[in-house]
Design a protein around this motif. Sequence first.
Motif, PDB file in Angstrom:
ATOM      1  N   ALA A 334      46.461 -54.502  37.753  1.00  0.00           N
ATOM      2  CA  ALA A 334      47.744 -54.172  38.383  1.00  0.00           C
ATOM      3  C   ALA A 334      48.793 -53.857  37.329  1.00  0.00           C
ATOM      4  O   ALA A 334      48.811 -54.442  36.251  1.00  0.00           O
ATOM      5  N   ARG A 335      49.653 -52.935  37.654  1.00  0.00           N
ATOM      6  CA  ARG A 335      50.737 -52.544  36.757  1.00  0.00           C
ATOM      7  C   ARG A 335      51.698 -53.714  36.560  1.00  0.00           C
ATOM      8  O   ARG A 335      52.037 -54.422  37.494  1.00  0.00           O
ATOM      9  N   GLU A 336      52.138 -53.888  35.325  1.00  0.00           N
ATOM     10  CA  GLU A 336      53.067 -54.982  35.013  1.00  0.00           C
ATOM     11  C   GLU A 336      54.467 -54.662  35.520  1.00  0.00           C
ATOM     12  O   GLU A 336      54.859 -53.508  35.639  1.00  0.00           O
ATOM     13  N   ALA A 337      55.213 -55.701  35.803  1.00  0.00           N
ATOM     14  CA  ALA A 337      56.599 -55.531  36.215  1.00  0.00           C
ATOM     15  C   ALA A 337      57.453 -55.101  35.030  1.00  0.00           C
ATOM     16  O   ALA A 337      57.170 -55.447  33.880  1.00  0.00           O
ATOM     17  N   LEU A 338      58.475 -54.344  35.317  1.00  0.00           N
ATOM     18  CA  LEU A 338      59.451 -53.989  34.288  1.00  0.00           C
ATOM     19  C   LEU A 338      60.223 -55.227  33.857  1.00  0.00           C
ATOM     20  O   LEU A 338      60.569 -56.057  34.684  1.00  0.00           O
ATOM     21  N   ARG A 339      60.491 -55.322  32.574  1.00  0.00           N
ATOM     22  CA  ARG A 339      61.310 -56.412  32.074  1.00  0.00           C
ATOM     23  C   ARG A 339      62.661 -55.847  31.668  1.00  0.00           C
ATOM     24  O   ARG A 339      62.745 -54.911  30.887  1.00  0.00           O
ATOM     25  N   ARG A 340      63.707 -56.436  32.203  1.00  0.00           N
ATOM     26  CA  ARG A 340      65.057 -55.902  32.014  1.00  0.00           C
ATOM     27  C   ARG A 340      65.900 -56.925  31.248  1.00  0.00           C
ATOM     28  O   ARG A 340      66.381 -57.895  31.837  1.00  0.00           O
ATOM     29  N   PRO A 341      66.090 -56.734  29.954  1.00  0.00           N
ATOM     30  CA  PRO A 341      66.924 -57.681  29.201  1.00  0.00           C
ATOM     31  C   PRO A 341      68.365 -57.637  29.673  1.00  0.00           C
ATOM     32  O   PRO A 341      68.881 -56.597  30.059  1.00  0.00           O
ATOM     33  N   ARG A 342      68.997 -58.781  29.647  1.00  0.00           N
ATOM     34  CA  ARG A 342      70.387 -58.867  30.075  1.00  0.00           C
ATOM     35  C   ARG A 342      71.315 -58.695  28.894  1.00  0.00           C
ATOM     36  O   ARG A 342      70.950 -58.995  27.753  1.00  0.00           O
ATOM     37  N   PRO A 343      72.516 -58.240  29.127  1.00  0.00           N
ATOM     38  CA  PRO A 343      73.489 -58.109  28.029  1.00  0.00           C
ATOM     39  C   PRO A 343      73.947 -59.480  27.565  1.00  0.00           C
ATOM     40  O   PRO A 343      73.913 -60.457  28.301  1.00  0.00           O
ATOM     41  N   SER A 344      74.385 -59.543  26.323  1.00  0.00           N
ATOM     42  CA  SER A 344      74.917 -60.796  25.814  1.00  0.00           C
ATOM     43  C   SER A 344      76.288 -61.073  26.403  1.00  0.00           C
ATOM     44  O   SER A 344      77.037 -60.153  26.721  1.00  0.00           O
ATOM     45  N   ARG A 345      76.594 -62.347  26.539  1.00  0.00           N
ATOM     46  CA  ARG A 345      77.905 -62.720  27.079  1.00  0.00           C
ATOM     47  C   ARG A 345      78.978 -62.567  26.005  1.00  0.00           C
ATOM     48  O   ARG A 345      78.700 -62.710  24.811  1.00  0.00           O
ATOM     49  N   PRO A 346      80.207 -62.317  26.416  1.00  0.00           N
ATOM     50  CA  PRO A 346      81.279 -62.200  25.421  1.00  0.00           C
ATOM     51  C   PRO A 346      81.596 -63.552  24.804  1.00  0.00           C
ATOM     52  O   PRO A 346      81.576 -64.591  25.479  1.00  0.00           O
ATOM     53  N   GLY A 347      81.878 -63.549  23.512  1.00  0.00           N
ATOM     54  CA  GLY A 347      82.270 -64.776  22.843  1.00  0.00           C
ATOM     55  C   GLY A 347      83.760 -65.019  23.007  1.00  0.00           C
ATOM     56  O   GLY A 347      84.489 -64.189  23.565  1.00  0.00           O
ATOM     57  N   PRO A 348      84.230 -66.164  22.553  1.00  0.00           N
ATOM     58  CA  PRO A 348      85.671 -66.451  22.641  1.00  0.00           C
ATOM     59  C   PRO A 348      86.493 -65.355  21.963  1.00  0.00           C
ATOM     60  O   PRO A 348      86.232 -64.993  20.818  1.00  0.00           O
ATOM     61  N   GLY A 349      87.442 -64.815  22.702  1.00  0.00           N
ATOM     62  CA  GLY A 349      88.291 -63.769  22.157  1.00  0.00           C
ATOM     63  C   GLY A 349      87.733 -62.373  22.292  1.00  0.00           C
ATOM     64  O   GLY A 349      88.438 -61.394  22.036  1.00  0.00           O
ATOM     65  N   ASP A 350      86.433 -62.253  22.655  1.00  0.00           N
ATOM     66  CA  ASP A 350      85.859 -60.924  22.852  1.00  0.00           C
ATOM     67  C   ASP A 350      86.411 -60.297  24.126  1.00  0.00           C
ATOM     68  O   ASP A 350      86.696 -61.011  25.096  1.00  0.00           O
ATOM     69  N   PRO A 351      86.547 -58.972  24.156  1.00  0.00           N
ATOM     70  CA  PRO A 351      87.060 -58.327  25.373  1.00  0.00           C
ATOM     71  C   PRO A 351      86.061 -58.422  26.517  1.00  0.00           C
ATOM     72  O   PRO A 351      84.843 -58.437  26.315  1.00  0.00           O
ATOM     73  N   LEU A 352      86.574 -58.512  27.707  1.00  0.00           N
ATOM     74  CA  LEU A 352      85.754 -58.520  28.920  1.00  0.00           C
ATOM     75  C   LEU A 352      85.474 -57.074  29.306  1.00  0.00           C
ATOM     76  O   LEU A 352      86.391 -56.250  29.391  1.00  0.00           O
ATOM     77  N   ARG A 353      84.213 -56.746  29.529  1.00  0.00           N
ATOM     78  CA  ARG A 353      83.828 -55.381  29.900  1.00  0.00           C
ATOM     79  C   ARG A 353      83.172 -55.391  31.277  1.00  0.00           C
ATOM     80  O   ARG A 353      82.757 -56.437  31.787  1.00  0.00           O
ATOM     81  N   ALA A 354      83.082 -54.211  31.842  1.00  0.00           N
ATOM     82  CA  ALA A 354      82.513 -54.097  33.179  1.00  0.00           C
ATOM     83  C   ALA A 354      81.107 -54.674  33.241  1.00  0.00           C
ATOM     84  O   ALA A 354      80.715 -55.293  34.233  1.00  0.00           O
ATOM     85  N   VAL A 355      80.326 -54.486  32.186  1.00  0.00           N
ATOM     86  CA  VAL A 355      78.949 -54.964  32.191  1.00  0.00           C
ATOM     87  C   VAL A 355      78.896 -56.484  32.330  1.00  0.00           C
ATOM     88  O   VAL A 355      77.971 -57.033  32.951  1.00  0.00           O
ATOM     89  N   HIS A 356      79.881 -57.196  31.786  1.00  0.00           N
ATOM     90  CA  HIS A 356      79.905 -58.651  31.928  1.00  0.00           C
ATOM     91  C   HIS A 356      80.163 -59.063  33.373  1.00  0.00           C
ATOM     92  O   HIS A 356      79.583 -60.046  33.864  1.00  0.00           O
ATOM     93  N   VAL A 357      81.009 -58.308  34.048  1.00  0.00           N
ATOM     94  CA  VAL A 357      81.294 -58.591  35.461  1.00  0.00           C
ATOM     95  C   VAL A 357      80.053 -58.339  36.307  1.00  0.00           C
ATOM     96  O   VAL A 357      79.678 -59.155  37.171  1.00  0.00           O
ATOM     97  N   LEU A 358      79.395 -57.230  36.053  1.00  0.00           N
ATOM     98  CA  LEU A 358      78.211 -56.875  36.837  1.00  0.00           C
ATOM     99  C   LEU A 358      77.067 -57.854  36.582  1.00  0.00           C
ATOM    100  O   LEU A 358      76.323 -58.209  37.505  1.00  0.00           O
ATOM    101  N   ASP A 359      76.916 -58.294  35.341  1.00  0.00           N
ATOM    102  CA  ASP A 359      75.877 -59.271  35.025  1.00  0.00           C
ATOM    103  C   ASP A 359      76.141 -60.589  35.743  1.00  0.00           C
ATOM    104  O   ASP A 359      75.218 -61.223  36.273  1.00  0.00           O
ATOM    105  N   ALA A 360      77.410 -60.999  35.783  1.00  0.00           N
ATOM    106  CA  ALA A 360      77.757 -62.233  36.495  1.00  0.00           C
ATOM    107  C   ALA A 360      77.501 -62.099  37.987  1.00  0.00           C
ATOM    108  O   ALA A 360      77.014 -63.030  38.640  1.00  0.00           O
TER     109      ALA A 360
END
Length: 543
Positions: A334-360
Motif C-alpha cells: 500500500a502507498r504510504e501516507a504523506l508526511r507534512r512537517p509543521r512550521p516552527s512556532r514563533p519565539g519570544p519577540g518573533d513576529p506573528l505570521r498567518a502560518v502560525h495562526v493557521l497551524d494553531a
Amino acid sequence: MPTVKDVSFEVLRRFGLTTLFANPGSTEVSLLAGLPSDLDFVLGLHEASVIGIATGYALRTGRPALALLHTTAGLGNAVGALATARVNRASLVVVVGQQDRRHLAAEPFLAGRLHGLAGEYPVWQHQPERPQDVPAALARAWHEARDARGPAIVVVPMADWDAEADLDAPFTAPATLHRGRGVDDAALAEVAALLEGSTAPVVVAGAGNDSPAGWAALTGLAERLDCPVWQEAFGARAGFPQDHRLFAGHLPAARSGLRKALAAHDVVLTVGAPAFRQYPYESGAFVESGTRLAVITDDPAEAHRSPADVAVVADPAEAVALLTRRLPAASGPAREALRRPRPSRPGPGDPLRAVHVLDALAERLPHDAVLLEETPSSRPDLHALVPARAPLGFLSAAMGGLGFALPAAIGVRLAGPDRPVVAVLGDGASLYSIQALWSAWHYRVGALFVVLANGRYAIMDRLSEQAGAAVPAWPPFTEVSVTTLARGFGCPAERVEDHPNLLATLDTVLPTLAGRREPLLLEVAVEPGDHYRARTHHGKGYR
C-alpha cells in the motif's frame, strides 16, 4: 377573494421557502406588509450580504434558498454575489421588486431596467406577463434553481402582490419533478478500460464531489486503485478527505506545475471538476504527451470544456461507485501516507505570521467544522496545514471574488447550527461584507470569524512585485481596525497580537463553538511575509 400574495405564500410554503433573506425597499413593501408568522425574515444590511447569507444557507441545506432584492439598486449591488452563487452551484430563488407595471412605460422613479442586469449568471429570469402568473413563476423558479443549481430570478412589479388571484390559472411547474440521472454504461466501461490498462493512475477530486456519498465512493475507488488523489486547483469545496493517506495535495494552477505534478501518471481521472482549472496563462499542454484524461461530472459544461479522452455526465457518487465494482484491486504494498512537517512556532519577540495562526487552528479545529476561506495571500498555507476532514468541511468562492466568506458563514451556521463554523479572512477581504456582522449578532449566529490583519492587500503587493513594480500603486490601510468596525455592528470582537494570547483564545473558544449562540470576530495582527510552503513526501522522495 385571495390575492396574488396569498397564493404566493402558499407556493413558498409548498416548496419549503419559508426563510426570506432580504434588504427591503419600497417596491417590496406590499409583499412584506403583514408577512405571515411562519415565514422568517432575515435582514442583511447590504444586498451582497443578503445573497451571501442565502448562498451559505443553500449550500448547507442542499435546497434552494429565498432572497428578496430591491429593483435596480438591489439587484445591481448583488450581481457579484449572484455570480459567486452561480459558480458555487448554490440554488437561489431571487425575487426582485419593480415599479407598478401600470406606468412602467413612463419610466417612473425606481423603475428598473432589470432585464440582463445580472448578465448570464442567473440560470433563469422572468417577469410574469400578468400579476396572476406570479405564483406559478415562483414555483418554476424553484425548479430552475434546483435543477441548474444557481440563482433563478423572478421580477415582480409592486402592485402585483395585491391583485386578485386567478384560482383557475394552471400552475406551469409541478409540485414534484423527477429527472433521470442514470450512468451511461458504455461511457463508464471506457473509463474502466483506461484505468485497467493503466500502470500509474491518479485521481483529481473536485468541488462537485463534495457530498457524503461522493467522498465514500471516491475513497473506495482510490483505495481500490491505491493511487494518489489531488484536489483541483482553486476548488470551492473539497472532493475527498484531505487527511486520508492517499491525499496528495492541491494541484498547481499553472500548466507547467500541472504537467510536473502529473508527469508520473499515464491516466488521470477527474471527478466533480473540469480538466483543468487554471489561473495564470501558460503555454503548452495540460499534461505530458501520452497521458490520457477522463472526466466524471454532473455538470455538462465541465465535460464540454475538458480536453478529455472520455467524459461521463452523471452523478459522481453513483458513477464512481459503479466504476469501482468494475475494477480489480491493486496489487503490491500500500502507498504510504504523506508526511507534512509543521512550521516552527514563533519565539519570544518573533513576529506573528498567518502560518502560525493557521497551524494553531489546524491543531484545534473540530473534526466536523465547516471552514470558509477568503485569504488569498495565505491560501497555500491554509491548504497545506488545515485539511478538510468531513464533507462540506471547506468552502470558498468559486469565482474568486471577495465578500463571500463572511456572509456565507452566517448562512451556513443558520442552516446547520449542529456544526461548528469558522471563517478565515484577510482584513482586506473582510471589508467587502463587513456589515454582515450585524446579521450575525442580531440572529445570534455562533460562528467564529478569524481575520488575519496585516493592513494591506498582501496578495496584490506580491503580484505587483512579480510584475516588476518596486512599490505598489496602492497604499496600505494600517489605520483600519476590524475589531472597532465589528463592535460598531454589535458583534463581539477581540484583537490578538502575540502567539500565547492566540493559543489561549483559541483554546477557550473552539471547544465551545458547536453550542455557541453568539458570534466572535478575532482580529489577529500578522506580519506580511513569504509563504510557509509545507513539504510533503512519500518515504524519502520529496514532492
